[in-house]
Design an enzyme around this catalytic site. Structure first.
Site, PDB file in Angstrom:
ATOM      1  N   ARG A 196       0.847  -0.986   0.192  1.00 52.68           N
ATOM      2  CA  ARG A 196       0.197   0.068  -0.012  1.00 52.68           C
ATOM      3  C   ARG A 196       0.745   1.408  -0.392  1.00 52.68           C
ATOM      4  O   ARG A 196       2.152   1.224  -0.387  1.00 52.68           O
ATOM      5  CB  ARG A 196      -1.448  -0.280   1.052  1.00 52.68           C
ATOM      6  CG  ARG A 196      -0.613  -1.008   2.261  1.00 52.68           C
ATOM      7  CD  ARG A 196       0.493  -0.141   3.498  1.00 52.68           C
ATOM      8  NE  ARG A 196       0.644   1.488   3.498  1.00 52.68           N
ATOM      9  CZ  ARG A 196       1.175   2.319   3.386  1.00 52.68           C
ATOM     10  NH1 ARG A 196       2.206   2.394   3.831  1.00 52.68           N
ATOM     11  NH2 ARG A 196       1.244   3.160   3.858  1.00 52.68           N
ATOM     12  N   ASP A 202      -2.218  11.097  -2.442  1.00 55.01           N
ATOM     13  CA  ASP A 202      -2.246   9.872  -3.433  1.00 55.01           C
ATOM     14  C   ASP A 202      -2.653  10.580  -4.337  1.00 55.01           C
ATOM     15  O   ASP A 202      -2.391  10.022  -5.782  1.00 55.01           O
ATOM     16  CB  ASP A 202      -3.489   8.734  -2.666  1.00 55.01           C
ATOM     17  CG  ASP A 202      -3.276   8.268  -1.209  1.00 55.01           C
ATOM     18  OD1 ASP A 202      -2.598   8.696  -0.104  1.00 55.01           O
ATOM     19  OD2 ASP A 202      -2.632   7.400  -1.744  1.00 55.01           O
TER      20      ASP A 202
HETATM   21  O1  MRU Z   1      -4.614   3.351   2.210  1.00 54.42           O
HETATM   22  P1  MRU Z   1      -2.857   3.106   2.303  1.00 54.42           P
HETATM   23  O2  MRU Z   1      -2.496   2.906   2.599  1.00 54.42           O
HETATM   24  O3  MRU Z   1      -2.451   3.212   0.781  1.00 54.42           O
HETATM   25  O4  MRU Z   1      -2.962   5.019   1.931  1.00 54.42           O
HETATM   26  C1  MRU Z   1      -1.546   5.506   2.140  1.00 54.42           C
HETATM   27  C2  MRU Z   1      -1.296   6.690   2.307  1.00 54.42           C
HETATM   28  O5  MRU Z   1      -2.380   7.696   2.413  1.00 54.42           O
HETATM   29  C3  MRU Z   1      -0.428   7.144   1.933  1.00 54.42           C
HETATM   30  O6  MRU Z   1       0.353   9.077   2.487  1.00 54.42           O
HETATM   31  C4  MRU Z   1       0.070   7.748   0.079  1.00 54.42           C
HETATM   32  O7  MRU Z   1       0.151   7.065  -0.134  1.00 54.42           O
HETATM   33  C5  MRU Z   1       1.822   8.958   0.209  1.00 54.42           C
HETATM   34  S1  MRU Z   1       2.849   7.137   0.626  1.00 54.42           S
HETATM   35  C6  MRU Z   1       4.238   7.776  -0.306  1.00 54.42           C
END
Ligand code: MRU
Length: 366
Positions: A67, A255
């Site tokens: 993730r 994201d």
């Molecule tokens: O649901 P996730 O754990 O994939 O969410 C990750 C995030 O929101 C991070 O802050 C984002 O992907 C940036 S990671 C460098």
């Protein structure tokens, strides 16, 4: 999926390690397979999955074995290699046509992080010109995406640490944006790594990040492994912490960033930005340009993933909520650009991002 143990400290790739506080790699290509550190099991277990099919990769992304926006993109790129290998072996005369189904399955694995679509587009661009067995060329491209991500993180680490120099002190971060969430080193956590190494950070506060606990389970684990002291807090304690006056910067990842600079990131980021502005604390977003989506005018157009109710109704597999309660579980939110003091990318820094500055950065840098 089988879970065989793999030797090596957390998948170490010593060639890309830059400093004493950088020892973790969660994604590897090894023995013709994609090897992922299973983030669902951290911090209790460091188990790896060997993925040999595109379906396994799509499932690993959807189930959050891997993730974090850049890490999802990198995993998907390796997924294309596995898909092309299988399709070419079975149907060498029309593998490109049938491969489209695999690309669509990978693209649908998670909706918010645009790095996934970005990486797939980059792999797809290569497909058109390929003759014969595609594996070697596609693998070289996936490895390039992986290595470029690590290089971008180091550059952002330098640029972000430079900003910390003006007001050193404590920082607060949210979710996990480190080596686990990227090819290595991290975005926001990369800036924290660089800032800590340079002596510019006194203390790192990390939100636990309900409901999946990326902060408590992953960021705390990653920082402890890398010798950076970390102090956890409940998400709901963040405003009270900022009121104490010790924290100089809130530093988060992204994201997807819309053309006007609005930022989608882990749920809870928006209220941190509101609180940071209220308390006069600076708010920094750190993300590679592969996270920028200029096709969306503003954050309202960003698709926000909703995940299952069990993430709130249970904790570590045990029921914790009153039976019969309904659940609203958006796992990302959107922070409006006006609450962001600085956006750090590998191509440069934007103060108070807006559409003109975003365009300028993308058009005038490389
Ligand atoms: O649901 P996730 O754990 O994939 O969410 C990750 C995030 O929101 C991070 O802050 C984002 O992907 C940036 S990671 C460098």
């Amino acid at each position: 999926m089988a879970i065989p143990p793999i030797p090596g400290r957390f998948g170490t790739m010593s060639d890309t390690m830059s400093n004493a506080h950088d020892h973790i790699r969660a994604i590897r290509w090894q023995d013709n397979a994609l090897v992922l550190l299973d983030q669902r099991l951290l911090p209790a277990r460091t188990d790896y999955l060997y993925l040999q099919t595109v379906d396994e990769v799509a499932r690993a992304i959807a189930d959050m074995v891997v993730r974090g926006a850049p890490a999802i993109g990198i995993a998907a790129a390796y997924g294309v290699v596995l898909a092309a290998r299988a399709r070419y072996r079975r149907q060498p005369e029309c593998w490109q046509t049938v491969l489209r189904e695999d690309l669509a399955r990978l693209a649908a694995a998670r909706p918010t992080a645009v790095n996934l679509a970005w990486a797939l587009r980059r792999m797809e661009r290569l497909l058109a010109g390929l003759q014969g067995d595609p594996e070697e060329r596609l693998l070289a491209e996936a490895k390039a995406i992986h290595e470029e991500d690590i290089a971008a993180n180091h550059r952002m680490g330098e640029l972000g640490a430079e900003l910390l120099r003006k007001s050193p002190g404590s920082v607060l971060t949210h979710c996990n944006t480190g080596s686990l969430a990227t090819g290595g080193y991290g975005t926001a956590l990369g800036v924290i790594r660089s800032g800590f190494t340079a002596g510019l950070i006194d203390k790192v506060y990390a939100d636990e990040t309900r409901p999946w606990l990326q902060g408590a389970r992953l960021t705390a684990w990653e920082l402890v492994q890398d010798g950076i002291p970390v102090t956890l807090l409940a998400d709901s304690a963040a405003s009270y912490l900022l009121r104490q006056g010790e924290v100089r910067w809130v530093i988060v990842g992204a994201d997807r960033i819309a053309a006007n600079g609005d930022v989608a990131n882990k749920i809870g980021t928006y209220h941190l930005a509101v609180s940071a502005r209220h308390h006069g604390v600076r708010f920094m977003v750190v993300a590679p340009t592969s996270t920028i989506d200029m096709s969306l005018a503003s954050g309202t157009a960003i698709p926000i993933e909703q995940r299952g109710p069990e993430e709130l109704l249970t904790l570590a597999g045990k029921p914790i909520a009153a039976p019969g309660a309904a659940v609203w579980n958006p796992v990302f939110d959107v922070t409006p650009a006006e609450l962001i003091d600085v956006l750090v990318t590998e191509r440069g820094v934007i103060l108070q991002p807006d559409v003109a500055k975003m365009r300028h950065l993308l058009e005038n840098s490389r």
